[in-house]
Enzyme design. Sequence first.
Site, PDB file in Angstrom:
ATOM      1  N   ASN A  13       0.983  -1.124  -0.031  1.00 40.69           N
ATOM      2  CA  ASN A  13       0.008   0.088  -0.132  1.00 40.69           C
ATOM      3  C   ASN A  13       1.072   1.114  -0.105  1.00 40.69           C
ATOM      4  O   ASN A  13       1.412   1.525   1.136  1.00 40.69           O
ATOM      5  CB  ASN A  13      -0.885  -0.127   1.278  1.00 40.69           C
ATOM      6  CG  ASN A  13      -1.728   1.186   1.364  1.00 40.69           C
ATOM      7  OD1 ASN A  13      -1.822   2.322   0.395  1.00 40.69           O
ATOM      8  ND2 ASN A  13      -2.259   1.494   2.707  1.00 40.69           N
ATOM      9  N   LYS A  15       0.113   4.257  -0.267  1.00 42.10           N
ATOM     10  CA  LYS A  15      -0.773   5.389   0.199  1.00 42.10           C
ATOM     11  C   LYS A  15      -0.198   6.703  -0.710  1.00 42.10           C
ATOM     12  O   LYS A  15      -0.232   6.336  -1.967  1.00 42.10           O
ATOM     13  CB  LYS A  15      -0.063   5.742   1.608  1.00 42.10           C
ATOM     14  CG  LYS A  15      -0.168   4.358   2.580  1.00 42.10           C
ATOM     15  CD  LYS A  15       0.080   4.842   4.005  1.00 42.10           C
ATOM     16  CE  LYS A  15       0.081   3.212   4.739  1.00 42.10           C
ATOM     17  NZ  LYS A  15      -0.002   3.464   6.194  1.00 42.10           N
ATOM     18  N   HIS A 105      -9.535   1.221   5.010  1.00 47.28           N
ATOM     19  CA  HIS A 105      -7.963   1.494   5.672  1.00 47.28           C
ATOM     20  C   HIS A 105      -8.379   2.387   6.652  1.00 47.28           C
ATOM     21  O   HIS A 105      -9.274   3.299   6.729  1.00 47.28           O
ATOM     22  CB  HIS A 105      -7.081   2.071   4.702  1.00 47.28           C
ATOM     23  CG  HIS A 105      -5.765   2.087   5.189  1.00 47.28           C
ATOM     24  ND1 HIS A 105      -5.232   2.869   6.151  1.00 47.28           N
ATOM     25  CD2 HIS A 105      -4.728   1.234   5.111  1.00 47.28           C
ATOM     26  CE1 HIS A 105      -3.982   2.740   6.287  1.00 47.28           C
ATOM     27  NE2 HIS A 105      -3.556   1.639   5.826  1.00 47.28           N
ATOM     28  N   GLU A 107      -6.721   4.987   7.738  1.00 46.86           N
ATOM     29  CA  GLU A 107      -6.405   6.343   7.392  1.00 46.86           C
ATOM     30  C   GLU A 107      -7.715   6.914   6.567  1.00 46.86           C
ATOM     31  O   GLU A 107      -7.967   8.069   6.861  1.00 46.86           O
ATOM     32  CB  GLU A 107      -5.302   6.456   6.539  1.00 46.86           C
ATOM     33  CG  GLU A 107      -3.959   6.368   7.122  1.00 46.86           C
ATOM     34  CD  GLU A 107      -2.970   5.637   6.635  1.00 46.86           C
ATOM     35  OE1 GLU A 107      -2.776   5.732   5.359  1.00 46.86           O
ATOM     36  OE2 GLU A 107      -1.898   5.055   7.181  1.00 46.86           O
ATOM     37  N   GLU A 175      -5.204  -4.810  10.657  1.00 44.54           N
ATOM     38  CA  GLU A 175      -4.338  -3.635  10.578  1.00 44.54           C
ATOM     39  C   GLU A 175      -4.748  -3.189  12.157  1.00 44.54           C
ATOM     40  O   GLU A 175      -5.220  -2.168  12.080  1.00 44.54           O
ATOM     41  CB  GLU A 175      -4.417  -2.806   9.667  1.00 44.54           C
ATOM     42  CG  GLU A 175      -3.901  -3.567   8.317  1.00 44.54           C
ATOM     43  CD  GLU A 175      -3.400  -2.477   7.326  1.00 44.54           C
ATOM     44  OE1 GLU A 175      -2.152  -2.592   7.082  1.00 44.54           O
ATOM     45  OE2 GLU A 175      -3.908  -1.563   7.073  1.00 44.54           O
ATOM     46  N   GLY A 181       2.279   2.315  10.767  1.00 41.63           N
ATOM     47  CA  GLY A 181       3.519   3.240  10.684  1.00 41.63           C
ATOM     48  C   GLY A 181       4.087   3.709  11.933  1.00 41.63           C
ATOM     49  O   GLY A 181       4.915   4.715  12.129  1.00 41.63           O
ATOM     50  N   SER A 221       3.634  -1.932  10.328  1.00 37.03           N
ATOM     51  CA  SER A 221       4.992  -2.236  10.688  1.00 37.03           C
ATOM     52  C   SER A 221       5.480  -3.623  10.175  1.00 37.03           C
ATOM     53  O   SER A 221       6.531  -3.996  10.978  1.00 37.03           O
ATOM     54  CB  SER A 221       5.199  -1.805  12.151  1.00 37.03           C
ATOM     55  OG  SER A 221       4.895  -0.572  12.302  1.00 37.03           O
TER      56      SER A 221
HETATM   57  P1  PGA Z   1       2.906   0.402   7.633  1.00 41.56           P
HETATM   58  O1  PGA Z   1       1.404   0.689   7.112  1.00 41.56           O
HETATM   59  O2  PGA Z   1       3.436  -0.977   7.162  1.00 41.56           O
HETATM   60  O3  PGA Z   1       3.714   1.474   7.268  1.00 41.56           O
HETATM   61  O4  PGA Z   1       2.852   0.222   9.146  1.00 41.56           O
HETATM   62  C1  PGA Z   1       0.595  -0.341   6.922  1.00 41.56           C
HETATM   63  C2  PGA Z   1      -0.785   0.076   6.332  1.00 41.56           C
HETATM   64  O5  PGA Z   1      -1.042   1.137   6.602  1.00 41.56           O
HETATM   65  O6  PGA Z   1      -1.400  -0.648   5.389  1.00 41.56           O
END
Ligand code: PGA
Length: 263
Positions: A13, A15, A105, A107, A175, A181, A221
Amino acid sequence: MGVSNRVPLIAGNWKMNLDHLQSIAFVQKLAWTLKDANHDFAGAEVAVFPPFTDLRSVQTLISADKLDLVFGAQDVSQFESGAYTGEISGAFLKALDAKYVIIGHSERRTMHAESDEIVAAKSAAAIKHGLVPVICVGETADDLETHGPSAVPVAQLKAALAGISAPTDIVVAYEPVWAIGSGQAATPEQAEQVCAALRGVLAEALGQDVADATRILYGGSVKSGNIAGFMRQPNVDGALVGGASLDVAEFAAISRFQKHVGV
Ligand code: PGA
């Protein structure tokens, strides 16, 4: 790793990173890296999820060079067409040969106020257009403290499946919001516990066969150094990777987890 009929999926992803020119360079490099390493795409599917403006470029490259990589979008409209400024129809994504679409997601849930109802409507829209929804669920640190590990993701998945009745190809991504992140991934045991509960939800809503066939990913992560621990879990069938998917060598190493899972 999950039972043998579930082909693991490693999903990147991106983003809001990489424009269409950067995405072409990235996909070429990723394809070469995996080819050089003799990656077995039948044994682990590798998908990238670029921004909308990159999709046409990525599609053209993948189809012209006959790459084994697949791609998806990061969101889709719940509507089909019409006066929805800024929205992207599932029909348009299907016309571009997108295979997957990420839905719900965290976000988008937090920054774009996407409710469980919207996630359900978008999941149904994706399926209607022949796209495979990657339905994201996960609890915040507060949820974890208040409700325990599985309650919120389980409730979110139940809500997301509300508009789906027939057996169909979907992917679920667990997630934990606190792990996204943050550099602080869940432990493989934590991921397994929730992914097992989510498989139970799938069985209840769509039947045991669908539950057995559906891939459940862990995200938050994930790196090349921790992927093996997740993939050893029986109910974890892949990973949704954010930050580490923006580095070709790192993402290729994650995709090649079978080389370092061990026994
Ligand atoms: P990350 O993000 O691997 O940077 O923690 C995962 C995601 O948001 O899908």
